[in-house]
Motif scaffolding. Structure first.
Motif, PDB file in Angstrom:
ATOM      1  N   SER A  46     -32.362 104.376 -55.532  1.00  0.00           N
ATOM      2  CA  SER A  46     -31.738 103.175 -54.986  1.00  0.00           C
ATOM      3  C   SER A  46     -30.682 102.642 -55.942  1.00  0.00           C
ATOM      4  CB  SER A  46     -32.781 102.086 -54.739  1.00  0.00           C
ATOM      5  OG  SER A  46     -32.166 100.910 -54.232  1.00  0.00           O
ATOM      6  N   THR A  47     -29.626 102.098 -55.341  1.00  0.00           N
ATOM      7  CA  THR A  47     -28.545 101.479 -56.114  1.00  0.00           C
ATOM      8  C   THR A  47     -28.492  99.965 -55.908  1.00  0.00           C
ATOM      9  OG1 THR A  47     -26.868 101.616 -54.361  1.00  0.00           O
ATOM     10  CG2 THR A  47     -27.195 103.585 -55.708  1.00  0.00           C
ATOM     11  N   LEU A  48     -29.485  99.386 -55.248  1.00  0.00           N
ATOM     12  CA  LEU A  48     -29.383  98.014 -54.749  1.00  0.00           C
ATOM     13  C   LEU A  48     -29.316  96.955 -55.842  1.00  0.00           C
ATOM     14  CD1 LEU A  48     -31.797  98.206 -51.676  1.00  0.00           C
ATOM     15  CD2 LEU A  48     -29.287  98.250 -51.699  1.00  0.00           C
ATOM     16  N   ALA A  68     -28.019 105.879 -59.628  1.00  0.00           N
ATOM     17  CA  ALA A  68     -29.447 105.983 -59.333  1.00  0.00           C
ATOM     18  C   ALA A  68     -29.997 107.239 -59.986  1.00  0.00           C
ATOM     19  CB  ALA A  68     -29.677 106.041 -57.823  1.00  0.00           C
ATOM     20  N   GLU A  89     -21.878 102.046 -52.047  1.00  0.00           N
ATOM     21  CA  GLU A  89     -22.483 101.690 -50.767  1.00  0.00           C
ATOM     22  C   GLU A  89     -22.670 102.920 -49.880  1.00  0.00           C
ATOM     23  OE1 GLU A  89     -20.170  98.627 -48.990  1.00  0.00           O
ATOM     24  OE2 GLU A  89     -20.626  97.155 -50.579  1.00  0.00           O
ATOM     25  N   GLN A  92     -25.614 104.744 -51.223  1.00  0.00           N
ATOM     26  CA  GLN A  92     -26.849 104.069 -50.846  1.00  0.00           C
ATOM     27  C   GLN A  92     -27.233 104.395 -49.407  1.00  0.00           C
ATOM     28  OE1 GLN A  92     -29.125 102.293 -52.657  1.00  0.00           O
ATOM     29  NE2 GLN A  92     -30.281 102.434 -50.747  1.00  0.00           N
ATOM     30  N   SER A  96     -30.773 106.013 -48.375  1.00  0.00           N
ATOM     31  CA  SER A  96     -31.638 105.370 -47.382  1.00  0.00           C
ATOM     32  C   SER A  96     -31.935 106.306 -46.219  1.00  0.00           C
ATOM     33  CB  SER A  96     -30.980 104.094 -46.861  1.00  0.00           C
ATOM     34  OG  SER A  96     -30.807 103.148 -47.897  1.00  0.00           O
ATOM     35  N   TYR A 125     -38.021  95.766 -51.637  1.00  0.00           N
ATOM     36  CA  TYR A 125     -37.746  96.982 -50.885  1.00  0.00           C
ATOM     37  C   TYR A 125     -39.058  97.573 -50.363  1.00  0.00           C
ATOM     38  CZ  TYR A 125     -35.167 101.066 -49.404  1.00  0.00           C
ATOM     39  OH  TYR A 125     -34.585 102.043 -48.630  1.00  0.00           O
TER      40      TYR A 125
END
Length: 248
Positions: A46-48, A68, A89, A92, A96, A125
């Motif tokens: 994840s890069t959130l 990530a 984005e 990501q 996902s 998450y």
């Protein structure tokens, strides 16, 4: 050329195995106190958490590589970094799409939190981030480079979750930008055992999940300035840019 000190393998509170103290503000503050010029944010799959840390880093004078630590179908850990928020984005979205929808159990694996500078929880998450995504290492490498990112197989010397443990070798057709060895391993001794890998650039980092692990290993980048393009040139040994692993 200038010399920049980097720790390019750091986990935050988003990684279920990351300590609750590994918040955006803490990581940037620790980087400054440890004399680091550059850090890499590499939560599991994840890069959130990256955008908030980069925002703080830009303000505080710490260069942040956003990415990530991805677990491939073969259970190989790989670091992937993107050059800007648009590419991040898109990456990501890829993660996902290919992360299996296995619900996280915080009581077993730990919380997976996205927090802001004030340590307010923005999101928890739901799916277990330490799962393997449904993509082979070849497909992952191709996607990272399609997005013009950097691809670095992680801690290849480890006895689990590494290229050497899972595949037994570094595939010669795998287009890596560098290889990472863990903080415990002496680079010279490792290359003596694996002379076939001397052609690759190497990085090493703390792989910190807890505060006291921060900056226990770093990589020196010799380059003109702190930018994604300069990091790429250093990893590729272009135009006099280089990377160096200091003696333990």
């Amino acid at each position: 050329m200038n010399t920049y000190r980097a720790d390019l393998h750091l986990h935050t509170v988003l990684s279920p195995c990351g300590d609750v103290e590994m918040t955006p503000a803490f990581l940037v503050r620790q980087a400054k106190e440890s004399g680091l010029d550059m850090i890499g944010i590499t939560d599991h799959n994840s890069t959130l958490q990256c955008a908030e840390i980069k925002r703080i880093g830009d303000r505080e004078g710490v260069f942040v590589l956003c990415g990530a630590e991805v677990t491939t179908q073969e259970e190989v850990h790989c670091l992937a970094f993107m050059e800007d928020m648009e590419k991040l984005e898109l990456f990501q979205e890829y993660l996902s799409e290919h992360l299996p929808p296995i619900k996280n159990k915080p009581e077993l694996f730990g919380y997976q939190l996205v927090v802001n500078e004030q340590e307010e929880v923005l999101e928890e998450y739901p799916y277990l981030l330490i799962s393997a995504i449904s993509q082979t290492i070849d497909r992952l490498e191709q996607e990272v480079h399609r997005l013009n990112g950097l691809f670095i197989p992680a801690h290849i010397d480890k006895q689990k979750n590494s290229l050497m443990s899972q595949l037994g070798f570094v595939p010669p057709d795998l287009q890596v930008d560098a290889l990472e060895i863990s903080w415990r391993t002496d680079p010279e001794a490792f290359l003596t055992q694996h002379p076939e890998l001397k052609k690759y650039a190497f990085t090493s980092a703390s792989d910190a999940h807890y505060p006291d692990e921060f900056s226990r290993r770093r990589t020196l980048f010799r380059m003109e300035n702190l930018s994604f393009d300069e990091v790429r040139k250093a990893l590729h040994g272009e135009d006099g840019r280089t990377v160096e692993l200091p003696s333990r």
